[in-house]
Design a protein around this motif. Structure first.
Motif, mmCIF file in Angstrom:
data_model
loop_
_atom_site.group_PDB
_atom_site.id
_atom_site.type_symbol
_atom_site.label_atom_id
_atom_site.label_comp_id
_atom_site.label_asym_id
_atom_site.label_seq_id
_atom_site.Cartn_x
_atom_site.Cartn_y
_atom_site.Cartn_z
ATOM 1 N N VAL A 85 -9.354 -0.511 -0.243
ATOM 2 C CA VAL A 85 -8.659 -0.909 -1.460
ATOM 3 C C VAL A 85 -9.582 -0.698 -2.654
ATOM 4 O O VAL A 85 -10.728 -1.166 -2.656
ATOM 5 C CB VAL A 85 -8.221 -2.386 -1.403
ATOM 6 N N ASN A 86 -9.080 0.000 -3.641
ATOM 7 C CA ASN A 86 -9.859 0.241 -4.859
ATOM 8 C C ASN A 86 -9.844 -1.028 -5.709
ATOM 9 O O ASN A 86 -8.795 -1.437 -6.213
ATOM 10 C CB ASN A 86 -9.265 1.413 -5.632
ATOM 11 N N LEU A 87 -11.006 -1.647 -5.873
ATOM 12 C CA LEU A 87 -11.126 -2.886 -6.649
ATOM 13 C C LEU A 87 -11.679 -2.656 -8.050
ATOM 14 O O LEU A 87 -11.809 -3.602 -8.825
ATOM 15 C CB LEU A 87 -12.032 -3.879 -5.908
ATOM 16 N N TRP A 147 -1.525 -3.992 -5.650
ATOM 17 C CA TRP A 147 -1.952 -3.963 -7.062
ATOM 18 C C TRP A 147 -1.968 -5.363 -7.660
ATOM 19 O O TRP A 147 -2.851 -5.689 -8.455
ATOM 20 C CB TRP A 147 -0.994 -3.066 -7.837
ATOM 21 N N HIS A 148 -1.019 -6.215 -7.280
ATOM 22 C CA HIS A 148 -0.927 -7.563 -7.835
ATOM 23 C C HIS A 148 -2.127 -8.407 -7.448
ATOM 24 O O HIS A 148 -2.575 -9.248 -8.230
ATOM 25 C CB HIS A 148 0.366 -8.226 -7.345
ATOM 26 N N ASP A 149 -2.679 -8.191 -6.242
ATOM 27 C CA ASP A 149 -3.874 -8.931 -5.815
ATOM 28 C C ASP A 149 -4.726 -8.067 -4.895
ATOM 29 O O ASP A 149 -4.773 -8.258 -3.680
ATOM 30 C CB ASP A 149 -3.497 -10.233 -5.120
ATOM 31 N N PRO A 150 -5.425 -7.069 -5.464
ATOM 32 C CA PRO A 150 -6.212 -6.160 -4.628
ATOM 33 C C PRO A 150 -7.351 -6.844 -3.882
ATOM 34 O O PRO A 150 -7.685 -6.460 -2.757
ATOM 35 C CB PRO A 150 -6.728 -5.107 -5.618
ATOM 36 N N GLU A 151 -7.974 -7.864 -4.490
ATOM 37 C CA GLU A 151 -9.047 -8.573 -3.783
ATOM 38 C C GLU A 151 -8.515 -9.234 -2.515
ATOM 39 O O GLU A 151 -9.154 -9.198 -1.457
ATOM 40 C CB GLU A 151 -9.694 -9.617 -4.692
ATOM 41 N N ALA A 152 -7.331 -9.838 -2.615
ATOM 42 C CA ALA A 152 -6.729 -10.469 -1.441
ATOM 43 C C ALA A 152 -6.414 -9.434 -0.372
ATOM 44 O O ALA A 152 -6.616 -9.676 0.826
ATOM 45 C CB ALA A 152 -5.468 -11.224 -1.839
ATOM 46 N N PRO A 179 -7.356 2.917 -13.941
ATOM 47 C CA PRO A 179 -6.051 3.377 -13.449
ATOM 48 C C PRO A 179 -5.929 3.427 -11.932
ATOM 49 O O PRO A 179 -4.817 3.470 -11.412
ATOM 50 C CB PRO A 179 -5.906 4.777 -14.062
ATOM 51 N N GLY A 180 -7.051 3.412 -11.213
ATOM 52 C CA GLY A 180 -6.995 3.462 -9.749
ATOM 53 C C GLY A 180 -6.997 2.099 -9.087
ATOM 54 O O GLY A 180 -6.892 1.999 -7.857
ATOM 55 N N ARG A 181 -7.099 1.017 -9.869
ATOM 56 C CA ARG A 181 -7.188 -0.320 -9.288
ATOM 57 C C ARG A 181 -5.963 -0.636 -8.434
ATOM 58 O O ARG A 181 -4.823 -0.447 -8.856
ATOM 59 C CB ARG A 181 -7.348 -1.370 -10.393
ATOM 60 N N GLY A 182 -6.199 -1.150 -7.237
ATOM 61 C CA GLY A 182 -5.123 -1.505 -6.329
ATOM 62 C C GLY A 182 -4.660 -0.385 -5.430
ATOM 63 O O GLY A 182 -3.802 -0.597 -4.568
ATOM 64 N N GLN A 183 -5.216 0.802 -5.584
ATOM 65 C CA GLN A 183 -4.840 1.899 -4.698
ATOM 66 C C GLN A 183 -5.358 1.650 -3.285
ATOM 67 O O GLN A 183 -6.485 1.191 -3.093
ATOM 68 C CB GLN A 183 -5.413 3.214 -5.212
ATOM 69 N N GLY A 216 0.806 -1.211 0.000
ATOM 70 C CA GLY A 216 0.000 0.000 0.000
ATOM 71 C C GLY A 216 0.843 1.268 0.000
ATOM 72 O O GLY A 216 2.073 1.239 0.083
ATOM 73 N N ALA A 217 0.144 2.375 -0.104
ATOM 74 C CA ALA A 217 0.783 3.685 -0.094
ATOM 75 C C ALA A 217 -0.264 4.732 0.254
ATOM 76 O O ALA A 217 -1.416 4.633 -0.174
ATOM 77 C CB ALA A 217 1.407 3.998 -1.447
ATOM 78 N N VAL A 218 0.142 5.716 1.021
ATOM 79 C CA VAL A 218 -0.725 6.868 1.274
ATOM 80 C C VAL A 218 -0.653 7.823 0.095
ATOM 81 O O VAL A 218 -1.650 8.395 -0.324
ATOM 82 C CB VAL A 218 -0.318 7.584 2.575
#
Length: 325
Positions: free
Chosen positions: A265-267, A171-176, A271-275, A155-157
């Motif tokens: 987590v943005n799912l 980002w590699h696995d946002p659902e997880a 472009p925002g996926r995984g944020q 993650g990141a702020v």
């Protein structure tokens, strides 16, 4: 050392800086490394297992069980960052194949077994995409009762590295990641905001590389490979600790400053996926009032780090220099 060692399990995708984390965990007297589980991330999962066994062997670690886990994220295909970690995930250093072999159980089975068997609650340290952790928490929710905390690198702020806003592991696995954050376990997020700041000076890296101790020498080679180091010291490249900082934060939590904040987590595709959306507002707006309708969690987010403290802690631990722990 005061008190008993902290039982820890590292879930990794070894990985240059995951290797640095393992070297530290094996050698710090306040940590009891009970198991290591492997997931695809920095390289394919079989490469992760091989790298992990090699590092433990080079470190002279006791027979810590190592288990193979998820081959890919929950939804998307695996996407290894070979431009960062090399073709083998370990900087293409040409390390020997390990004599050690993995456990005869999968990662989720090993995680469940070691967590429930521990006489004291376990601290989980995911330094990989948290696929194994999500599968564990969904399949065996009873383990939550014996998990002290999850301290994860991810993650990141502010700014991401996989995308402008998303850090690689999430980002590699946002659902997880979303499953992990909302499982009801106390969580510390050691994100890019602190991850990128902890750097070992080049003069120290050169000393490590010249050591006669294979583990110390490996730490030096790995640090010299780190391409994310933001500065150099003459002809000697400084080395970023990366994932190892999360393990330092377990051994020495006073080295980071955290704040309990809502994290989501943005799912969504795009472009925002995984944020990791971290809400730092003093009071919620309209969306915050309805936050209970979404998968949002309260997380201890690391916002600052004592860089010199962690760099010194890492060096003294890996080099075996006596000192307070």
């Amino acid at each position: 050392m005061t008190g008993r060692p902290i039982p820890v399990i590292i879930d990794c995708d070894t990985g240059v800086d995951d290797a640095l984390a393992l070297l530290f965990a094996v050698r710090h007297p306040a940590l009891d490394l009970r198991a290591v589980t492997c997931a695809a991330g920095n390289t394919d999962v079989d490469g992760v297992v091989r790298n992990t066994l090699t590092v433990l062997e080079q470190a002279g670690a006791p027979p810590v069980p190592v288990a193979r886990g998820a081959e890919r994220p929950l939804v998307e295909p695996a996407r290894a960052p070979r431009h960062v970690h090399g073709e083998d995930g370990m900087g293409d250093l040409g390390l020997p194949a390990p004599a050690r072999t993995p456990a005869d159980v999968d990662a989720v089975t090993l995680l469940r077994r070691e967590i429930l068997a521990s006489p004291r609650p376990v601290t989980l340290i995911p330094t990989a995409p948290p696929t194994n952790i999500a599968l564990l928490l969904r399949t065996h929710p009873e383990v939550v009762r014996n998990i002290e905390r999850i301290v994860f690198m991810g993650g990141a702020v502010a700014t991401g590295n996989a995308t402008p806003v998303a850090e690689f592991n999430v980002w590699h696995d946002p659902e997880a990641a979303a499953i992990m954050l909302t499982a009801g376990v106390p969580i510390t997020m050691y994100g890019l905001d602190v991850f990128q700041r902890v750097v070992v000076p080049g003069t120290d890296v050169r000393r490590l590389r010249a050591s006669g101790d294979p583990a110390v020498r490996l730490a030096g080679e790995l640090l010299a490979h780190r391409p994310s180091a933001p500065e150099s010291d003459g002809d000697d490249p400084a080395g970023g600790l990366g994932d190892a900082g999360a393990v330092c934060a377990v051994a020495d939590p006073a080295g980071i400053s955290t704040r309990l904040l809502p994290v989501e987590v943005n799912l969504a595709p795009g472009p925002g996926r995984g944020q990791t959306i971290v809400d730092r507002r003093a009071r919620p707006g309209g969306s915050g009032i309805h936050a209970g309708e979404r998968e949002q969690a309260l997380v201890d987010v690391a916002l600052d780090v004592d860089v010199q403290r962690f760099a010194k802690l890492y060096l003294t631990t890996v080099e075996g220099i006596p000192g307070p722990v």
